[in-house]
Design a protein around this motif. Structure first.
Motif, PDB file in Angstrom:
ATOM      1  N   ASN A  25      11.100 -20.541  38.445  1.00 21.22           N
ATOM      2  CA  ASN A  25      10.547 -19.352  37.788  1.00 21.22           C
ATOM      3  C   ASN A  25      11.449 -18.878  36.654  1.00 21.22           C
ATOM      4  O   ASN A  25      10.984 -18.523  35.568  1.00 21.22           O
ATOM      5  CB  ASN A  25      10.386 -18.217  38.805  1.00 21.22           C
ATOM      6  CG  ASN A  25       9.329 -18.500  39.844  1.00 21.22           C
ATOM      7  OD1 ASN A  25       8.504 -19.392  39.684  1.00 21.22           O
ATOM      8  ND2 ASN A  25       9.356 -17.749  40.933  1.00 21.22           N
ATOM      9  N   VAL A  26      12.758 -18.866  36.904  1.00 16.99           N
ATOM     10  CA  VAL A  26      13.709 -18.347  35.918  1.00 16.99           C
ATOM     11  C   VAL A  26      13.830 -19.289  34.722  1.00 16.99           C
ATOM     12  O   VAL A  26      13.858 -18.849  33.572  1.00 16.99           O
ATOM     13  CB  VAL A  26      15.085 -18.122  36.567  1.00 16.99           C
ATOM     14  CG1 VAL A  26      16.130 -17.791  35.510  1.00 16.99           C
ATOM     15  CG2 VAL A  26      15.011 -17.010  37.603  1.00 16.99           C
ATOM     16  N   SER A  78      16.055 -10.538  42.633  1.00 15.11           N
ATOM     17  CA  SER A  78      15.799 -11.862  43.202  1.00 15.11           C
ATOM     18  C   SER A  78      14.624 -11.826  44.169  1.00 15.11           C
ATOM     19  O   SER A  78      13.911 -12.819  44.335  1.00 15.11           O
ATOM     20  CB  SER A  78      17.051 -12.397  43.904  1.00 15.11           C
ATOM     21  OG  SER A  78      17.476 -11.503  44.914  1.00 15.11           O
ATOM     22  N   ASN A 122      13.502 -12.354  33.855  1.00 11.22           N
ATOM     23  CA  ASN A 122      14.816 -12.890  34.232  1.00 11.22           C
ATOM     24  C   ASN A 122      15.773 -11.808  34.719  1.00 11.22           C
ATOM     25  O   ASN A 122      16.791 -12.124  35.353  1.00 11.22           O
ATOM     26  CB  ASN A 122      15.446 -13.643  33.054  1.00 11.22           C
ATOM     27  CG  ASN A 122      14.687 -14.911  32.709  1.00 11.22           C
ATOM     28  OD1 ASN A 122      13.867 -15.374  33.498  1.00 11.22           O
ATOM     29  ND2 ASN A 122      14.941 -15.455  31.535  1.00 11.22           N
ATOM     30  N   LYS A 153      11.508 -12.278  42.120  1.00 12.84           N
ATOM     31  CA  LYS A 153      11.408 -13.677  41.690  1.00 12.84           C
ATOM     32  C   LYS A 153      10.908 -14.555  42.833  1.00 12.84           C
ATOM     33  O   LYS A 153      10.177 -15.517  42.621  1.00 12.84           O
ATOM     34  CB  LYS A 153      12.765 -14.175  41.190  1.00 12.84           C
ATOM     35  CG  LYS A 153      13.286 -13.507  39.927  1.00 12.84           C
ATOM     36  CD  LYS A 153      14.572 -14.173  39.468  1.00 12.84           C
ATOM     37  CE  LYS A 153      15.130 -13.528  38.206  1.00 12.84           C
ATOM     38  NZ  LYS A 153      15.877 -12.298  38.511  1.00 12.84           N
ATOM     39  N   ILE A 171      12.554 -20.007  42.862  1.00 15.27           N
ATOM     40  CA  ILE A 171      13.234 -18.975  42.078  1.00 15.27           C
ATOM     41  C   ILE A 171      13.850 -19.585  40.826  1.00 15.27           C
ATOM     42  O   ILE A 171      13.680 -19.070  39.717  1.00 15.27           O
ATOM     43  CB  ILE A 171      14.306 -18.255  42.913  1.00 15.27           C
ATOM     44  CG1 ILE A 171      13.642 -17.413  44.003  1.00 15.27           C
ATOM     45  CG2 ILE A 171      15.179 -17.377  42.036  1.00 15.27           C
ATOM     46  CD1 ILE A 171      14.618 -16.658  44.881  1.00 15.27           C
TER      47      ILE A 171
END
Length: 461
Positions: free
Chosen positions: A217-218, A321, A317, A324, A214
């Motif tokens: 990814n962000v 969650s 973004n 994500k 996560i």
């Protein structure tokens, strides 16, 4: 696979299966065990050099245009090569030290990660046949007589033998500078890799989705900016005489995921594989919209149609969650190779229980349709839904369908060791989870009783 003296793991033996699951408390070695399996797959796919043909057999193929090998002996020979070569990596420990990147994890001379032939059960996948071609040439002054050959490798005699035939395709003369002549050992390596693919999934592209996914990814763009002048090197590259570049800072599964993410974003323009209808339906439950990637602006987004059919897009973004967490799984399902292995830490991460059930169904379906899956989890929803899936297969087997519950292995990690739980579909309870739930419930009723007693005392006064 046997893992010895690796972090908190003192001595554990794990049988790789179509679906291999690790459960247990924090700090007991589940992730390190998954790392160890990935270390094997990474080495097999990127560093192992099979020796199926010898030079005499290559010469025979060149001369007669055909060679025949017995299947059983060939499989055994490759198995022994893989086991011996991988286990020798422990002699100096260089590969594992580079892989784990932790001075207190893999300790050279003390830690060991070894395999035996049983660990190759899921890797040995005979396919019906395959074709490959190679080009060689004979120098003649400033020109080269260029010869292209087609090799067809196929099983014959009811899978008792493998027959390799060689046919010349297109002889022609070209300038020497445009047709470098392949050395005999290069041709030998080429043929060995090709024929071995009949038995070993050497060209699979194992994918590790770490618990850190996560954050990666962000902060993908920031990570890329930070490492723009560096290259994350596969720890197996040194084994093949390739000099590593860059400052390797993370355990390789994390670096591998960064590389995977950067190289796979264009897959978002690709549909799911045609053989993944069930997986697609389950993924739609998890991701009802579509992830998109704008390569010009290096931007990820998520698009979803509203009740009026209008598409609305939100920056990645700003997505939930849960999206994500699932994002990389969506990418994985778009890969073209169904022989890839999938490793995933905490698939339940940031998911509501209903979605934890859905992701479990998805992973189970993948394991049934040819994708070996390795999971580490803290979720009782994941494990108990897995039990339901296995029981469903048992019911279906009684109706004449193939039973696949036997293809699941679950290991419980604890401070005092690692236990194979056997057929978990026969278990009613899991102490790893149920003790905590029982303690919470017991405490709850104790507090209610105390409140009731206190109320009675107040009434008496």
């Amino acid at each position: 696979m046997r893992i010895q003296n690796l972090g908190p793991i003192k001595d554990a033996t794990i049988k790789l299966n179509k679906l291999t699951v690790f459960i247990g408390n924090n700090g007991t070695g589940k992730t390190l065990a998954a790392y160890s399996v990935f270390a094997f797959r990474n080495w097999l796919e990127n560093s192992f050099r099979p020796e199926f043909f010898n030079q005499e057999e290559v010469n025979a193929l060149m001369d007669s245009g055909e060679v025949i090998f017995p299947v059983g002996e060939s499989r055994d020979r490759l198995q022994k090569q893989v086991v011996s070569a991988f286990n020798r990596l422990n002699n100096n420990g260089e590969y594992f030290a580079d892989f784990f990147k932790g001075p207190n994890l893999y300790v050279r001379g003390t830690s060991k990660i070894t395999i035996d032939a049983g660990d190759l059960t899921t890797a040995l996948r005979p396919i019906k046949g395959m074709a490959q071609s190679y080009v060689t040439g004979v120098a003649d002054g400033d020109t080269v007589s260029r010869h292209q050959y087609l090799l067809v490798s196929e099983f014959a005699d009811d899978y008792k033998t493998v027959k390799v035939t060689r046919t010349e395709i297109s002889p022609m003369k070209v300038e020497a500078k445009n047709a470098p002549i392949l050395a005999q050992d290069t041709i030998l390596n080429y043929l060995n890799a090709g024929i071995s693919r009949l038995f070993l999934d050497l060209y699979a592209n194992s994918c590790y989705l770490p618990a850190e996914r996560i954050g990666i990814n962000v902060f993908r763009a920031q990570l890329n900016a930070q490492i723009v002048r560096e290259r994350f090197a596969n720890p197996g590259s040194r084994l093949n005489g390739i000099q590593q570049e860059g400052d390797v800072r993370y355990p390789y599964p994390i670096e591998s995921y960064i590389n995977y993410l950067n190289s796979s974003l264009m897959l978002l323009d690709q549909p799911y594989r045609k053989d993944m209808e069930n997986e697609h339906a389950l993924m739609t439950e998890l991701v009802p919209g579509d992830f998109t990637f704008d390569s010009d602006n290096d931007k990820l987004a998520y698009t979803l149609d509203d009740s009026e059919g209008t598409s609305r897009s939100v920056d990645f973004n700003l997505t939930s969650s849960s999206l994500k967490s699932i994002f990389a799984l969506d990418l994985f399902l778009r890969q073209s190779d169904n022989m890839s292995w999938l490793f995933i830490d905490e698939p339940e991460m940031n998911l509501h229980p209903t979605r934890q059930v859905a992701v479990t169904d998805l992973l189970y379906e993948l394991s049934k349709t040819g994708t070996p899956v390795v999971v580490s989890t803290h979720s009782d929803y994941v494990v108990k839904e897995l039990v339901n899936q296995m029981l469903t297969d048992k019911v279906d087997s009684e109706l004449g369908n193939q039973q696949s519950a036997e293809n699941v292995s679950v290991y419980e990690f604890a401070k005092d060791g690692v236990t194979d739980l056997g057929d978990i579909s026969a278990r009613e309870t899991f102490a790893n989870f149920d003790e905590t739930t029982d303690n919470i419930n017991q405490r709850y009723y104790q507090l209610l009783d105390q409140i009731e007693r206190n109320s009675g005392d107040d009434a008496d006064e």
